[in-house]
Structure formats: structure tokens, C-alpha cells
Design an enzyme around this catalytic site. Structure first.
Site, PDB file in Angstrom:
ATOM      1  N   HIS A  19      -0.619  35.186   1.531  1.00  0.00           N
ATOM      2  CA  HIS A  19      -1.131  33.812   1.550  1.00  0.00           C
ATOM      3  C   HIS A  19      -0.553  33.119   2.773  1.00  0.00           C
ATOM      4  CE1 HIS A  19      -1.835  29.862  -0.958  1.00  0.00           C
ATOM      5  NE2 HIS A  19      -1.994  29.650   0.340  1.00  0.00           N
ATOM      6  N   HIS A  21      -2.020  30.852   6.205  1.00  0.00           N
ATOM      7  CA  HIS A  21      -3.086  30.250   7.028  1.00  0.00           C
ATOM      8  C   HIS A  21      -2.667  30.387   8.480  1.00  0.00           C
ATOM      9  CE1 HIS A  21      -4.866  28.193   3.470  1.00  0.00           C
ATOM     10  NE2 HIS A  21      -3.613  28.261   3.047  1.00  0.00           N
ATOM     11  N   GLU A 202      -3.149  24.124  -7.367  1.00  0.00           N
ATOM     12  CA  GLU A 202      -2.026  23.685  -6.517  1.00  0.00           C
ATOM     13  C   GLU A 202      -1.764  22.222  -6.874  1.00  0.00           C
ATOM     14  OE1 GLU A 202      -2.990  23.623  -2.328  1.00  0.00           O
ATOM     15  OE2 GLU A 202      -0.880  23.460  -1.698  1.00  0.00           O
TER      16      GLU A 202
HETATM   17  N1  ADE Z   1      -4.891  24.735   4.065  1.00  0.00           N
HETATM   18  C1  ADE Z   1      -3.729  25.084   4.637  1.00  0.00           C
HETATM   19  N2  ADE Z   1      -2.745  25.026   3.743  1.00  0.00           N
HETATM   20  C2  ADE Z   1      -3.282  24.661   2.564  1.00  0.00           C
HETATM   21  C3  ADE Z   1      -2.779  24.457   1.266  1.00  0.00           C
HETATM   22  N3  ADE Z   1      -1.496  24.604   0.959  1.00  0.00           N
HETATM   23  N4  ADE Z   1      -3.648  24.075   0.304  1.00  0.00           N
HETATM   24  C4  ADE Z   1      -4.941  23.911   0.582  1.00  0.00           C
HETATM   25  N5  ADE Z   1      -5.464  24.094   1.787  1.00  0.00           N
HETATM   26  C5  ADE Z   1      -4.648  24.481   2.772  1.00  0.00           C
HETATM   27 ZN    ZN Z   2      -2.720  27.949   1.220  1.00  0.00          ZN
END
Ligand code: ADE
Ligand code: ZN
Length: 341
Positions: A19, A21, A202
């Protein structure tokens, strides 16, 4: 600074990151460098000024800054350098496999072509595999604050690169943008052979995790913290063997949890969930994969047995072939036996 014995154990252990980005690995120093090359001016005087702005009360406050940073990426070389710098950093942390998220709409919506984005990232990942030995998968995320039509357009743009992309994910502002909004585009993506993933639970409620499971047919949930609000959901996730990719330092920085001493990995494991530790957006949240492990180990007094289990989970929950998963799990076990004194 010298590492504690447990941190040394973490550092030497082979691990996968599931996970991450890629836009969230954009370090302030590199932002200034790339902005200068592209003739852009950042609205901050120095790296320190920029870092001072990294104080967030929630996901949206972070996303506002994250998208501003990502807008500095323009040329294929920018995407290449961003990605390769990440790989070099995690190579030094004994990360051997990465599953990298990228957000095409962040770039295509401001005139950077899909081809530029994917080619830069992919070439760096190929080079990283050759030169550093890090294997990889690419996961293309749809931005959930945008309409489903925009996701459809992105999916069309991705089709010529299908052989490079393992799965599609769903990220960005969760509250008010439930998985159900993207049911049709996920259905099309699955028909095209992509695996489905989604950020869920989240900030959003457990209900969003149900939707990700039942409407998007995800094989992995990103974050998923809020599943603990719903006992039936926890049982279902365990029964369907759906891994959760947790991100401890991200959760603290975005106030999803109060502090790591309350982090629910022990409870989740006890309830049969397959959980992994990840860094999410390491340039913004104070650390890459090992720093996430260090912080968790310290806050929860994790043992080497706990840590080796988490490393094994990272391979088990990955999109690697079964034989590769087995190989790495055996290597973690070997490492554990050799260093468990
Ligand atoms: N894009 C980058 N980080 C994120 C996160 N923690 N939650 C949702 N979208 C994201
Ligand atoms: Zn994320």
C-alpha cells in the site's frame, strides 16, 4: 543513530510493501529540484517551510497538499525519478517486492498524458527490478471524489497498458464517496481482467467496506480500520480471507487513530484477519516501511515472532505467484530462525 536489536531485526528482514502511493513518496527536496527544472515556483520558501505545512487534522487536509505536490510532476523523467528514488530508499530497507499505486487522473486532469505517467513509472520499476532486484506490481487508482465517468475514461486509457497493470484501486476523499458510486467501472475493470482493490474504512464507515466487498468484489481492502465497528464484517473478512493493508504512521498523521499504543493489530490478528504493515505516503507521514515497523514494534512491544508474522503476511497478501509467495515466506522463516536469539 544506532538501532535497537529489535529495529535491527526489522531492518534485515525481507518484506513486501502493498500500500504505497507513488505520488506520496515525493520528498520536499525533490519537489524543489523538479519544480526548478520545469520552471515552476513552489508557494514555499524552503524545504523546512514546506515540511512545516505537513500538519493534518484529517484525510482531506492531507489530500489538498498531496495534490498540490503531485502537480509538479510533468515530464516522463519526473515520474521516472520519483519512482526510482523510492525504490532506492526501500532497497536499503530490505523491501524485496512492491505493489505501487498511481493516480492517473491527478495528472491527466491537468494535461499530462496517461502515457507520460505510466511510462515513467513503469520504466523505473523495470530498472529497479533489474538493478536492485525488487519485483513489482502496478495498481491504478481511481479518484473517488471525481465522477464515475472520469474513472471510465481512465480505464479506457489504461487498456493499451493492460499487461503492465495488475489491478485497479479506489482512493482520495472517502467520506461521501462510497464504493457503490464506482460499481459499474469496477465491473468493467474486472471483466478486462484487473484485480479489484479499494480504500475503505479509513475515515468512512464499516458499511463502505461491505460495499467494497459485495459491489466492487475487491480481493484486498486498503486500510479497513473501521471493520472493527462491525463484528459480522470482521467474521466475513476473515472467512473470505480478504487482507487489510494497514498504514500505522499514516493513521496517526491523519488522526484515524489517536496513537499507536491503541493500534489494533493484535486484536485483528486474534480475530483471524490477514493484516499487513505499509507506509501509504511516506514522504508526508514521517517514514518508509521500516519506520512504520519500528514505530509499531515500540508502541506495542512486538516480539520477533510478531514481526516475522507481519513480514510473512506481506507476501501472503501480495499478488505474487504462489511459488514466489512460498519462496519469500520460507526466507522470512529462515531469517527468523537465524536471528531469534
Ligand atoms: N491518496 C493518497 N493517500 C491516501 C489515503 N491515505 N487515503 C485515500 N487516498 C489517498
Ligand atoms: Zn492509501
Amino acid at each position: 543513530m544506532s538501532l535497537s536489536p529489535i529495529d535491527k531485526f526489522i531492518e534485515g528482514m525481507p518484506k513486501a510493501e502493498l500500500h504505497l502511493h507513488i505520488e506520496g513518496t515525493f520528498e520536499p527536496e525533490m519537489m524543489f529540484q523538479i519544480a526548478k527544472r520545469n520552471g515552476r515556483i513552489l508557494p514555499y520558501r524552503s524545504v523546512e517551510d514546506l515540511k512545516d505545512a505537513y500538519r493534518f487534522n484529517n484525510l482531506q487536509e492531507f489530500l489538498n497538499i498531496y495534490y498540490t505536490g503531485a502537480e509538479l510532476l510533468i515530464e516522463e523523467l519526473d515520474f521516472y525519478e520519483l519512482t526510482y528514488a523510492y525504490l532506492e530508499r526501500v532497497h536499503a530497507q530490505n523491501v524485496v517486492h512492491v505493489e505501487v499505486f498511481f493516480d492517473p487522473q491527478t495528472h491527466t486532469d491537468r494535461g499530462v498524458s496517461f502515457d507520460t505517467v505510466i511510462k515513467g513509472i513503469h520504466r523505473a520499476l523495470e530498472d529497479g527490478q533489474q538493478k536492485l532486484g525488487i519485483t513489482f506490481k502496478m495498481i491504478m487508482c481511481f479518484l473517488r471524489h471525481l465522477p464515475e465517468e472520469s474513472a471510465f475514461k481512465t480505464l479506457e486509457q489504461a487498456l493499451p497498458y493492460k499487461h503492465w497493470i495488475a489491478g485497479v484501486g479506489l482512493d482520495s476523499s472517502e467520506l461521501g464517496n462510497p464504493p457503490s458510486k464506482f460499481k459499474n467501472v469496477f465491473e468493467k475493470a474486472r471483466q478486462e481482467g484487473f484485480l479489484a482493490l479499494a480504500h475503505a474504512g479509513e475515515e468512512g464507515p464499516a458499511e463502505y467496506i461491505w460495499e467494497a466487498l459485495d459491489l466492487l468484489h475487491v480481493v484486498r481492502i486498503d486500510h479497513g480500520n473501521r471493520c472493527l465497528d462491525d463484528q459480522k464484517l470482521v467474521k466475513e473478512l476473515a472467512k473470505r480471507k480478504i487482507p487489510l493493508t494497514l498504514c500505522p504512521l499514516s493513521n496517526v498523521a491523519l488522526k484515524v487513530v489517536k496513537d499507536l499504543s491503541q493500534y489494533p493489530i493484535i486484536e485483528m490478528t486474534r480475530r483471524g484477519l490477514l493484516i499487513t504493515v505499509n507506509s501509504d505516503d511516506p514522504a508526508y507521514f514521517g517514514g518508509y516501511l521500516n519506520e512504520n515497523f519500528f514505530a509499531l514494534a515500540k508502541a506495542l512491544f512486538l516480539s520477533k515472532t510478531d514481526l516475522a508474522r507481519l513480514a510473512k503476511n506481506s507476501f501472503q497478501a501480495s499478488f505474487l505467484e504462489e511459488s514466489e509467495k512460498k519462496k519469500w515466506i520460507a526466507k522470512v522463516e529462515e531469517y527468523y530462525s537465524a536471528n531469534n536469539s
